[in-house]
Design a protein around this motif. Structure first.
Motif, short mmCIF file in Angstrom:
data_model
loop_
_atom_site.label_atom_id
_atom_site.label_comp_id
_atom_site.label_asym_id
_atom_site.label_seq_id
_atom_site.Cartn_x
_atom_site.Cartn_y
_atom_site.Cartn_z
N MET A 1 0.86 -1.19 0.00
CA MET A 1 0.00 0.00 0.00
C MET A 1 0.90 1.25 0.00
O MET A 1 2.00 1.23 0.50
N SER A 2 0.40 2.31 -0.52
CA SER A 2 1.24 3.49 -0.69
C SER A 2 1.27 4.33 0.58
O SER A 2 0.32 4.38 1.34
N LYS A 3 2.42 5.00 0.78
CA LYS A 3 2.56 5.98 1.86
C LYS A 3 2.09 7.33 1.35
O LYS A 3 2.21 7.62 0.18
N ARG A 4 1.60 8.15 2.22
CA ARG A 4 1.20 9.48 1.78
C ARG A 4 1.39 10.48 2.92
O ARG A 4 1.18 10.16 4.08
N ARG A 5 1.85 11.67 2.56
CA ARG A 5 2.02 12.73 3.54
C ARG A 5 0.66 13.30 3.90
O ARG A 5 -0.27 13.30 3.09
N LEU A 6 0.54 13.80 5.11
CA LEU A 6 -0.71 14.38 5.54
C LEU A 6 -0.92 15.75 4.92
O LEU A 6 0.02 16.49 4.68
N LYS A 7 -2.17 16.10 4.67
CA LYS A 7 -2.51 17.41 4.15
C LYS A 7 -3.23 18.20 5.23
O LYS A 7 -4.18 17.72 5.85
N GLU A 110 -13.50 -10.14 -5.65
CA GLU A 110 -12.96 -8.85 -6.10
C GLU A 110 -12.47 -8.04 -4.90
O GLU A 110 -12.94 -8.24 -3.77
N PRO A 111 -11.54 -7.11 -5.15
CA PRO A 111 -11.10 -6.22 -4.08
C PRO A 111 -12.27 -5.42 -3.52
O PRO A 111 -13.18 -5.04 -4.25
N ALA A 112 -12.24 -5.19 -2.21
CA ALA A 112 -13.28 -4.40 -1.57
C ALA A 112 -12.82 -2.96 -1.44
O ALA A 112 -11.71 -2.69 -0.99
N LYS A 113 -13.67 -2.04 -1.87
CA LYS A 113 -13.37 -0.62 -1.72
C LYS A 113 -13.97 -0.14 -0.41
O LYS A 113 -15.17 -0.30 -0.17
N VAL A 114 -13.12 0.45 0.44
CA VAL A 114 -13.58 0.87 1.76
C VAL A 114 -13.18 2.33 2.02
O VAL A 114 -12.20 2.83 1.47
N SER A 115 -13.96 2.98 2.85
CA SER A 115 -13.65 4.33 3.32
C SER A 115 -13.13 4.20 4.75
O SER A 115 -13.88 3.82 5.65
N VAL A 116 -11.87 4.48 4.93
CA VAL A 116 -11.20 4.25 6.21
C VAL A 116 -11.01 5.58 6.95
O VAL A 116 -10.36 6.49 6.44
N THR A 117 -11.58 5.67 8.14
CA THR A 117 -11.35 6.83 9.01
C THR A 117 -10.39 6.42 10.11
O THR A 117 -10.63 5.44 10.81
N THR A 167 -9.91 10.68 6.60
CA THR A 167 -10.68 9.62 5.96
C THR A 167 -10.09 9.37 4.58
O THR A 167 -9.93 10.31 3.79
N GLU A 168 -9.74 8.12 4.30
CA GLU A 168 -9.10 7.77 3.03
C GLU A 168 -9.86 6.64 2.34
O GLU A 168 -10.47 5.80 2.99
N GLN A 169 -9.80 6.64 1.02
CA GLN A 169 -10.38 5.55 0.22
C GLN A 169 -9.30 4.52 -0.06
O GLN A 169 -8.22 4.87 -0.56
N GLN A 170 -9.57 3.28 0.29
CA GLN A 170 -8.58 2.22 0.12
C GLN A 170 -9.22 0.98 -0.52
O GLN A 170 -10.45 0.83 -0.49
N GLY A 242 -1.44 2.37 4.57
CA GLY A 242 -2.30 1.21 4.69
C GLY A 242 -1.46 -0.05 4.78
O GLY A 242 -0.49 -0.23 4.03
N VAL A 243 -1.79 -0.93 5.72
CA VAL A 243 -1.04 -2.17 5.93
C VAL A 243 -1.96 -3.36 5.73
O VAL A 243 -3.08 -3.39 6.28
#
Length: 247
Positions: A1-7, A110-117, A167-170, A242-243
């Motif tokens: 999963m990709s790393k991302r800086r906070l905004k 199939e992969p599950a699309k989730v909204s992660v808070t 909250t991120e989409q993963q 995301g791990v």
């Protein structure tokens, strides 16, 4: 999963209280102009610092440290300054910041699309001394707030903690469980508190006394806090990731 800086715009900060939990006993560093018979413990030096007439360049009133003109306590020194000797940044401990999101159903294809808070709480400041750091304005600890201004990251030493969240989409692949982790960017300031008692001339009732100087080493750590937009609270800097683990 990709790393991302906070905004900044997506993160909410929650500041709680004005107490700081610290620990560790240290030996006092005695400067040459002080007499060996007048050696002080770090805690005594910090009390003298808190009750200085001038603390980090700011003139104090006895009411700033709970004093009273009759009942006391009164001023214990003439001046106290924090002198910085080193400053560095580093990654803080990575912590799990969300619940698990599994994609483990037997018939999943199939992969599950989730909204992660997710959210993570980081201590705002931690130093060596506990005795005199608390108070309505942060006490001794709060006096350090301005010392961080010259660095890229700022730190409000008058509050206890800050919470970063988003909250991120993963996507969760089949047979995997997703959770979010957060690694805060931390900062460390090293230096010492230097306390001075001015020399006193002899009077008809007292003897002359020489100038006295004392110092207590300090190391203060806290998260890097980026300035908030349009007056909003500052944003804790760090990286979310995301791990994935097996079901």
């Amino acid at each position: 999963m990709s790393k991302r800086r906070l905004k900044n715009k997506k993160i909410r900060i929650v500041a709680l209280g004005s107490a700081v939990v610290t620990g560790g006993a240290l030996a006092a560093v005695l400067l040459p102009s002080a007499n060996a018979a007048d050696e002080k413990t770090p805690e005594q030096i910090m009390t003298m610092c808190q009750r200085a007439k001038v603390l980090n360049g700011k003139q104090q009133s006895i009411f700033d440290f709970g004093g009273h003109p009759i009942a006391g306590p009164s001023f214990a020194s003439d001046n106290c300054d924090f002198v910085e000797t080193d400053f560095d940044t580093f990654d803080g401990p990575t912590e799990k910041a969300s619940i698990d999101f599994p994609n483990c159903e037997p018939n999943a294809t199939e992969p599950a699309k989730v909204s992660v808070t997710w959210s993570a709480t980081v201590a705002q400041g931690k130093g060596k001394y506990t005795l005199t750091q608390q108070g309505g304005g942060g006490g001794i600890f709060g006096a350090l707030t301005g010392s961080w201004v010259k660095h890229k990251g700022t730190l409000d030493m008058t509050v206890e903690s800050a919470t970063a969240g988003e909250t991120e989409q993963q996507e969760v692949p089949v047979g995997k469980v997703l959770h979010m982790e957060f690694t805060p960017k931390m900062q460390r300031m090293t230096g010492e508190w230097r306390v001075r008692i001015d020399a006193r001339e002899a009077t008809t009732t007292t003897n002359a006394t020489p100038e006295q100087n004392f110092a207590a080493p300090e190391v203060v750590e806290g998260p890097v806090v980026l300035p908030g937009a349009a007056g909003a609270p500052g944003v804790v800097d760090g990286t979310s990731k995301g791990v994935l683990t097996d079901c």
